[in-house]
Structures are given as C-alpha cells and as structure tokens.
Scaffold this motif. Sequence first.
Motif, PDB file in Angstrom:
ATOM      1  N   HIS A 231       0.828  -1.206   0.000  1.00 27.63           N
ATOM      2  CA  HIS A 231       0.000   0.000   0.000  1.00 27.63           C
ATOM      3  C   HIS A 231       0.864   1.258   0.000  1.00 27.63           C
ATOM      4  CE1 HIS A 231      -3.383   2.652   1.128  1.00 27.63           C
ATOM      5  NE2 HIS A 231      -2.472   3.266   1.865  1.00 27.63           N
ATOM      6  N   LEU A 232       1.891   1.277   0.837  1.00 29.08           N
ATOM      7  CA  LEU A 232       2.728   2.480   0.937  1.00 29.08           C
ATOM      8  C   LEU A 232       3.483   2.737  -0.368  1.00 29.08           C
ATOM      9  CD1 LEU A 232       4.132   1.952   4.554  1.00 29.08           C
ATOM     10  CD2 LEU A 232       2.271   3.468   3.837  1.00 29.08           C
ATOM     11  N   LEU A 233       3.959   1.686  -1.020  1.00 30.16           N
ATOM     12  CA  LEU A 233       4.623   1.847  -2.310  1.00 30.16           C
ATOM     13  C   LEU A 233       3.638   2.289  -3.379  1.00 30.16           C
ATOM     14  CD1 LEU A 233       6.932  -1.322  -2.344  1.00 30.16           C
ATOM     15  CD2 LEU A 233       7.716   1.054  -2.342  1.00 30.16           C
ATOM     16  N   ARG A 234       2.500   1.667  -3.403  1.00 32.09           N
ATOM     17  CA  ARG A 234       1.509   1.927  -4.451  1.00 32.09           C
ATOM     18  C   ARG A 234       1.003   3.357  -4.414  1.00 32.09           C
ATOM     19  NH1 ARG A 234      -4.499  -0.798  -4.643  1.00 32.09           N
ATOM     20  NH2 ARG A 234      -5.061  -0.210  -6.798  1.00 32.09           N
ATOM     21  N   HIS A 235       0.880   3.918  -3.218  1.00 31.71           N
ATOM     22  CA  HIS A 235       0.319   5.264  -3.080  1.00 31.71           C
ATOM     23  C   HIS A 235       1.397   6.333  -2.888  1.00 31.71           C
ATOM     24  CE1 HIS A 235      -3.930   4.030  -2.998  1.00 31.71           C
ATOM     25  NE2 HIS A 235      -3.495   2.944  -2.391  1.00 31.71           N
ATOM     26  N   GLY A 236       2.639   5.975  -3.132  1.00 31.43           N
ATOM     27  CA  GLY A 236       3.715   6.958  -3.078  1.00 31.43           C
ATOM     28  C   GLY A 236       4.056   7.437  -1.691  1.00 31.43           C
ATOM     29  N   ARG A 237       3.595   6.737  -0.665  1.00 30.79           N
ATOM     30  CA  ARG A 237       3.924   7.129   0.710  1.00 30.79           C
ATOM     31  C   ARG A 237       5.386   6.842   1.019  1.00 30.79           C
ATOM     32  NH1 ARG A 237       2.152   9.775   3.902  1.00 30.79           N
ATOM     33  NH2 ARG A 237       1.237   8.573   5.616  1.00 30.79           N
ATOM     34  N   ILE A 238       5.967   5.870   0.323  1.00 31.74           N
ATOM     35  CA  ILE A 238       7.401   5.596   0.364  1.00 31.74           C
ATOM     36  C   ILE A 238       7.863   5.341  -1.060  1.00 31.74           C
ATOM     37  CG2 ILE A 238       7.422   4.677   2.710  1.00 31.74           C
ATOM     38  CD1 ILE A 238       7.381   1.852   1.508  1.00 31.74           C
ATOM     39  N   GLY A 239       9.154   5.564  -1.300  1.00 38.72           N
ATOM     40  CA  GLY A 239       9.716   5.295  -2.618  1.00 38.72           C
ATOM     41  C   GLY A 239      10.333   3.921  -2.706  1.00 38.72           C
ATOM     42  N   ARG A 240      10.834   3.426  -1.582  1.00 43.16           N
ATOM     43  CA  ARG A 240      11.400   2.083  -1.532  1.00 43.16           C
ATOM     44  C   ARG A 240      11.293   1.566  -0.099  1.00 43.16           C
ATOM     45  NH1 ARG A 240      16.479   1.545   0.555  1.00 43.16           N
ATOM     46  NH2 ARG A 240      16.744  -0.400  -0.576  1.00 43.16           N
ATOM     47  N   ALA A 241      11.369   0.245   0.000  1.00 38.89           N
ATOM     48  CA  ALA A 241      11.292  -0.394   1.309  1.00 38.89           C
ATOM     49  C   ALA A 241      12.359  -1.465   1.417  1.00 38.89           C
ATOM     50  CB  ALA A 241       9.910  -1.009   1.526  1.00 38.89           C
ATOM     51  N   ALA A 242      12.975  -1.550   2.584  1.00 40.30           N
ATOM     52  CA  ALA A 242      13.914  -2.619   2.897  1.00 40.30           C
ATOM     53  C   ALA A 242      13.291  -3.462   4.004  1.00 40.30           C
ATOM     54  CB  ALA A 242      15.258  -2.056   3.334  1.00 40.30           C
ATOM     55  N   LEU A 281       3.905  -6.805  -5.240  1.00 45.18           N
ATOM     56  CA  LEU A 281       5.068  -7.019  -4.383  1.00 45.18           C
ATOM     57  C   LEU A 281       6.146  -7.820  -5.100  1.00 45.18           C
ATOM     58  CD1 LEU A 281       3.109  -7.795  -1.101  1.00 45.18           C
ATOM     59  CD2 LEU A 281       4.783  -5.946  -1.355  1.00 45.18           C
ATOM     60  N   TRP A 282       5.741  -8.813  -5.850  1.00 43.00           N
ATOM     61  CA  TRP A 282       6.698  -9.601  -6.628  1.00 43.00           C
ATOM     62  C   TRP A 282       7.450  -8.694  -7.606  1.00 43.00           C
ATOM     63  CZ3 TRP A 282       6.930 -15.029  -5.947  1.00 43.00           C
ATOM     64  CH2 TRP A 282       7.837 -15.695  -6.785  1.00 43.00           C
ATOM     65  N   ALA A 283       6.700  -7.814  -8.280  1.00 39.98           N
ATOM     66  CA  ALA A 283       7.328  -6.887  -9.220  1.00 39.98           C
ATOM     67  C   ALA A 283       8.236  -5.905  -8.497  1.00 39.98           C
ATOM     68  CB  ALA A 283       6.250  -6.135  -9.998  1.00 39.98           C
ATOM     69  N   ALA A 284       7.821  -5.436  -7.326  1.00 37.18           N
ATOM     70  CA  ALA A 284       8.651  -4.488  -6.574  1.00 37.18           C
ATOM     71  C   ALA A 284       9.973  -5.116  -6.166  1.00 37.18           C
ATOM     72  CB  ALA A 284       7.893  -4.008  -5.329  1.00 37.18           C
ATOM     73  N   LEU A 285       9.949  -6.389  -5.795  1.00 37.35           N
ATOM     74  CA  LEU A 285      11.201  -7.086  -5.491  1.00 37.35           C
ATOM     75  C   LEU A 285      12.074  -7.197  -6.739  1.00 37.35           C
ATOM     76  CD1 LEU A 285       9.952  -9.929  -3.114  1.00 37.35           C
ATOM     77  CD2 LEU A 285      11.807  -8.335  -2.608  1.00 37.35           C
ATOM     78  N   SER A 286      11.467  -7.547  -7.866  1.00 32.57           N
ATOM     79  CA  SER A 286      12.224  -7.702  -9.101  1.00 32.57           C
ATOM     80  C   SER A 286      12.848  -6.393  -9.552  1.00 32.57           C
ATOM     81  CB  SER A 286      11.303  -8.246 -10.208  1.00 32.57           C
ATOM     82  OG  SER A 286      10.745  -9.493  -9.846  1.00 32.57           O
ATOM     83  N   GLU A 287      12.168  -5.290  -9.269  1.00 33.47           N
ATOM     84  CA  GLU A 287      12.639  -3.972  -9.702  1.00 33.47           C
ATOM     85  C   GLU A 287      13.539  -3.294  -8.677  1.00 33.47           C
ATOM     86  OE1 GLU A 287       8.912  -2.122 -10.226  1.00 33.47           O
ATOM     87  OE2 GLU A 287       8.343  -3.358 -11.962  1.00 33.47           O
TER      88      GLU A 287
END
Length: 399
Positions: A231-242, A281-287
């Motif tokens: 949710h946070l990635l999708r809505h631009g609340r964060i740019g990346r997550a570790a 989420l799978w795509a976010a990991l790949s990217e």
Amino acid sequence: MRDPDVPAPFATGPDGVPVVVSSVRGSFPWTVLAHRHPALIHKVRDAFPYGPEQRHALEALLRNCAEGVVEPLAEPAADRGRWDAWGGREYYGRSWFDLPFLWSESYFYRKLLEAVGYFEPGPWQGIDPFRPFKLAELDTPEATAELAALDDLALRPADEQEEALLRGSLWGNRADLGFSLAGTGGAAAAEERLVANDSELLRSLLTGGTLCLVADNAGRELVPDLLLVDHLLRHGRIGRAALHVKPYPYYVSDATTADVLDALRRLTAAKGAAGEAGNRLWAALSEGRLTVRTHPFACGPLPYADLPDDLRREFAAADVTVLKGDLNYRRLIGDRLYPATTPFAVATAGFPGAVAALRTLKSDVVVGLTASVEADLDATEGDRWRTAGTHALIQAGRG
C-alpha cells in the motif's frame, strides 16, 4: 504496581536501569526458560523424523537447560567467535537462569539449531525446524478470510486503507482484529487495547523516501506487513522499502527469506485484491523498490544501542525504521525495566534515526505510557497486561 516485598526478576545494569533476568522462580522470564523452552524441544523433536544423533542432542539440550550451565558452541561453528564476543566469554559456565534474559533466550535458539544439525554438512543442514508451524498458519480458514476481506477494504479511501493495514500489521495473526478493523466494532475493540498510539506521528514520517521494516513473525503475521508495504509503495507514501528478516530460523516463528517467499506465493495464489497485491510485491522485489535484507545482528542477543556500523548507517539514512513485534521492542529498549512512564524518546535515544515500534505486549518491558494508563492497567489486571498479548502499542520518535 509491583509488590515491593516480592523480589523482582531483574538485575541492575551499570547505568542503574534494571536488566531482565530469569532467576526468580515463577517470574515471566523464569517460566520461559523453565517451561516454554523444554516444551519447544519436545515439539521440534516430534515434528521431524530426526535420527538418533539429533534426538540425543535435543535430549542433552533439554537436560542442560534445566540442570546444567551454558556451554560454548562446538568448535567447528563458524559463528562461535561472534557469540564469544557477544557475551559468551562472560557467561559460559553459568546457569541459564542467572544471565540476562535476552542473552539466554537468544542463545537457546542457537543451541537448538546446533542440536538438529542446521549448520553442519549433512541431511539436516538448512532444514528449518520451525517450518511446519509457520506453513500451517498460512493454510487456515482464518488466513483465507483475511485475504478475502481485502476486496472490501480496496473500495475504501486510501487513508482508511492505510489505517486498517497499519492495525493489521500491528495485531498480526489475531483474526478478530485483522482487516475487519475498518468496521466500527473491530476498531473500537482495538482502540481500547492500545496502551499508546503514535500512529499519526508514524504516518507523518512516511514522506516518499525509504522505509526500513524490521519484521517479526512469519506466516499470518508477515502477510499484513507485506500488504502494508504494498500500500505504501503503491500510493507513493514511500519510494522504496527494505524488509529486514532473520538470516536463519530464530524464536520459532521469526521470518526468514524463505518465509517471505512463502507469504508472497500465498498472496499471488489468491484471487482478487490479495492476488493483485502479491503480484505488485513480486514486481517491486524484481525492480528493487522492495529489497530483503538479512544481517547476523538480527539473531544476536544485543540491544539496538549496539548496532554495527553498517546497520547504523542504513537505519540513519531511512525516513523511518519500523520495528515489529515484542523481541524487537525488547532490543530497542535494551530489555531493561524502565519505569513505564519513561518517554519513548529517552529509552530509544541510542537508535540512529527516526524509529517506530508496532508491538503486542508479551514481556515485562514497556515505556511511553501515561501515569493514568499504567495505573488503570495495574488496577484492573495486575501485571498480566504486560505479558498476555492482549494489549498493543504504536510508538514513534523522530530520532
């Protein structure tokens, strides 16, 4: 308040703030070492067809924890020097019950892995002794119902979704307080059980930069964490997550990289909004917008005040580091019994940046409460509110 005539299960550290130990019979830490750990050894032994070597080693660990003293890891162990430096040289030869609770509890899990041959070449190398328990949580009617509830949640405004997902991440696998939080009954019940709530401050720290999320448990507790990140990635609340997980099995249900993949596969196999989140989420990991991080410190017995330099730099550079669960909270506070009214910022002054804690209360340590909240809890529940997992907190500080 505690009865002053009853000895408390804590020893005083050099700074005068008590350190939790397990030496007082009947205390919560004593119960963990005396009862929970032996029961876990039996549970692990029965979950796998271990051979005579592993079974004998588990029985030896069972006797050692009850009657013996702490012994070093076997000489071939690659991390023996690390545990020596983490306090082993001081603690070897002493009773498990006379050590800082955080240290003895952590070392127990390392010794359990040694007993089942997790690190040594052989057929049991790399086999997670807790995996059956973790997988079972993902394959339940409750888990299916929680994922299905995402379809209704997706129809709500983004800020309401964020609040519900934050509560879902906080409460983890408590099905009655999962994604139904958007309903008035669930929200009211959850709010009553929050002893501290800095959710507005936490959300103000999400400004489109980097989030470090230090996970706690696998299974049905990891899924809400992943959904919050999505949710946070999708809505631009964060740019990346570790996403920080354990490098090897720890504390029964703590999440590892394998557990992240299991949770992701559970999501991607689902229909509707849950499956869509899993694919994102799978795509976010790949990217590279979402990364999975492990570090030896994650399975260590030390407080976050003793962070190694590389983790200290990473957490300092993040917009905020969110620590999930009870163990991470204990390490953040140093597993010390500060007065419950000690400001969160004071007890976490050693952390290198903005930090937040999402935690259900399952141990004695807690800070950041108002005097009235503490008094009400003590009056109605005694000390049980500290350890029963029926109350929770969201705390945050700007660092």
